[in-house]
Design a protein around this motif. Sequence first.
Motif, mmCIF file in Angstrom:
data_model
loop_
_atom_site.group_PDB
_atom_site.id
_atom_site.type_symbol
_atom_site.label_atom_id
_atom_site.label_comp_id
_atom_site.label_asym_id
_atom_site.label_seq_id
_atom_site.Cartn_x
_atom_site.Cartn_y
_atom_site.Cartn_z
ATOM 1 N N HIS A 1 38.819 38.135 42.136
ATOM 2 C CA HIS A 1 39.153 39.473 41.628
ATOM 3 C C HIS A 1 40.219 39.424 40.531
ATOM 4 C CE1 HIS A 1 36.852 41.272 44.892
ATOM 5 N NE2 HIS A 1 37.549 40.557 45.758
ATOM 6 N N ARG B 1 38.025 48.379 28.507
ATOM 7 C CA ARG B 1 36.881 49.115 29.050
ATOM 8 C C ARG B 1 36.104 49.878 27.979
ATOM 9 N NH1 ARG B 1 34.312 48.692 34.085
ATOM 10 N NH2 ARG B 1 35.828 48.216 35.701
ATOM 11 N N ALA C 1 40.188 40.371 33.725
ATOM 12 C CA ALA C 1 40.010 41.240 34.889
ATOM 13 C C ALA C 1 41.064 42.345 34.904
ATOM 14 C CB ALA C 1 40.078 40.418 36.175
ATOM 15 N N TRP D 1 32.035 38.537 43.069
ATOM 16 C CA TRP D 1 33.032 39.618 43.130
ATOM 17 C C TRP D 1 33.224 40.353 41.806
ATOM 18 C CZ3 TRP D 1 36.704 38.480 39.575
ATOM 19 C CH2 TRP D 1 36.973 37.126 39.296
ATOM 20 N N GLN D 2 32.537 39.934 40.787
ATOM 21 C CA GLN D 2 32.721 40.521 39.465
ATOM 22 C C GLN D 2 32.433 42.022 39.452
ATOM 23 O OE1 GLN D 2 30.429 38.443 36.552
ATOM 24 N NE2 GLN D 2 31.343 39.490 34.802
ATOM 25 N N GLU D 3 33.317 42.802 38.824
ATOM 26 C CA GLU D 3 33.123 44.238 38.694
ATOM 27 C C GLU D 3 31.923 44.534 37.792
ATOM 28 O OE1 GLU D 3 35.109 46.933 39.787
ATOM 29 O OE2 GLU D 3 36.391 45.640 40.985
ATOM 30 N N LYS D 4 31.202 45.591 38.121
ATOM 31 C CA LYS D 4 30.074 45.979 37.287
ATOM 32 C C LYS D 4 30.555 46.365 35.893
ATOM 33 C CE LYS D 4 27.094 47.649 41.030
ATOM 34 N NZ LYS D 4 26.361 48.815 41.589
ATOM 35 N N VAL E 1 31.842 44.460 33.686
ATOM 36 C CA VAL E 1 32.934 43.631 33.192
ATOM 37 C C VAL E 1 32.404 42.220 32.957
ATOM 38 C CG1 VAL E 1 35.204 42.653 33.682
ATOM 39 C CG2 VAL E 1 34.657 44.984 34.424
ATOM 40 N N ILE F 1 41.015 46.209 37.903
ATOM 41 C CA ILE F 1 40.673 45.582 39.179
ATOM 42 C C ILE F 1 40.655 46.646 40.265
ATOM 43 C CG2 ILE F 1 41.452 43.937 40.940
ATOM 44 C CD1 ILE F 1 42.822 42.374 38.605
ATOM 45 N N SER F 2 39.591 46.690 41.020
ATOM 46 C CA SER F 2 39.488 47.655 42.113
ATOM 47 C C SER F 2 38.558 47.091 43.176
ATOM 48 C CB SER F 2 38.961 48.996 41.598
ATOM 49 O OG SER F 2 38.830 49.918 42.669
ATOM 50 N N PHE F 3 39.086 46.864 44.366
ATOM 51 C CA PHE F 3 38.259 46.343 45.450
ATOM 52 C C PHE F 3 38.927 46.643 46.785
ATOM 53 C CE2 PHE F 3 41.277 43.002 44.568
ATOM 54 C CZ PHE F 3 41.560 42.424 45.796
#
Length: 428
Positions: free
Chosen positions: A30, A208, A108, A85-88, A90, A113-115
């Motif tokens: 993450h 982003r 990241a 674990w990669q964010e959509k 990104v 980062i958000s999980f």
Amino acid sequence: FIALRGCLLLTGRFQEARDTILAYAAVVRHGLVPNLLDSSNNPRYNARDATWFFMQCIQDYCTMAPEGTGILSAPVRLRFPVAGWQEKGVDLPKVACLADVMQVILQAHAAGISFREWNAGKQIDEHMRDPGFNIIAGVNGEGFVYGGNTLNCGTWMDKMGSSDKAANRGLPATPRDGADVEIVGLAKSTVRWLSTLKEYPYDGVRLRADKSMSFGSWSKLLEVSFERWFWIPEDGKAEHCDLKMVNKAGIYKDVVGCAQPWCDYQHRPNCFIAMAVAPELFTPSRAVVALENGEDLLGPLGMSTLDPSDLAYRGDYHNDDDGHDKHTAQGWNYHQGPEWVWPLGYYLRARFQFTCPPGAGPEDQHHAVATVMRVLRQHRQHLWRDPWRSLPELTNSHGAYCGHSCPAQAWSVGCLLDAVHTVQTAVD
């Protein structure tokens, strides 16, 4: 990682330092390094600052070890591949070496980062309330790394309440959610270094909104933004300063953006970490004022984790306190006044840098050296009489012995070795 520079690099233990860096690089997930490793089986990623101390260690290794920047090309195989674990949305680099891991961390954070913590629940933390397992971190429009929420404690000030009797179970004593001053300083140190490092194969990060930001631009943005948001002038009048919240002026905020806004203004020693690693963020005259006000935090061996004039100050730590006082039950005040030793190393480094800048005359240099060594005299005496021949984690108020403090801790020793080295290097 706080101890690594002093305990391993300054003492010439370069192989051990290298092995430590690469071992943790292999478990990045993450965009964070874990604060609890569990033999790499079930590590926890709920510390925002650990990652930036890690990045500082890589910079220090490249600067101090004979191998230099060669470590950046050292092979790394991730224990938890990015695809898992990669964010959509990104796009993170493929990892083959340490430099790629560093870029994963930076990218990241830039993307956000958000999980939710893996295996969230009482099996990994019997005290934390459910929202505390939700982890966020990112970079805001000022270039500040931020994160956290009111129900987790993502920095080294990580005491989670555990008393039902005093009703502090599941409540962090010091959540420090927002942009923490030491993390901002460590991030600045990192991007400043990378902006001029030819051996690093990346030149910036993607945001982003399909925009890019070079490391040089990020570094300059932080220089423009930092004091505008963090400095509390002596008259209390500033663009981003709420007079109603100010307890002490002539200091730097501990955090920007806490959900509990008064916490931004608390006087703690964390700003001196930023001063030591990123002095370019600070106007020298303001830094000197803050350092002088930092004397209010000094104890015989350590620094008070909260100014004694703060209403939340509780200077004596007893982890077995089974009373009804929320502020102290089960040691809830771990970072609300007890005097920790390791931050003193950063304070002394910063004090020396700002009171004895390059080109200072013999009289200024002599005074700066004497000031540092006078503070360290207490530590020399402690080392001689201590059966561990070491320095403790912390003391209670006014240097009183704390039975619930670890009697010998690496970061206490390492950070003070670093302060001595700073003085010796300048004198030599």
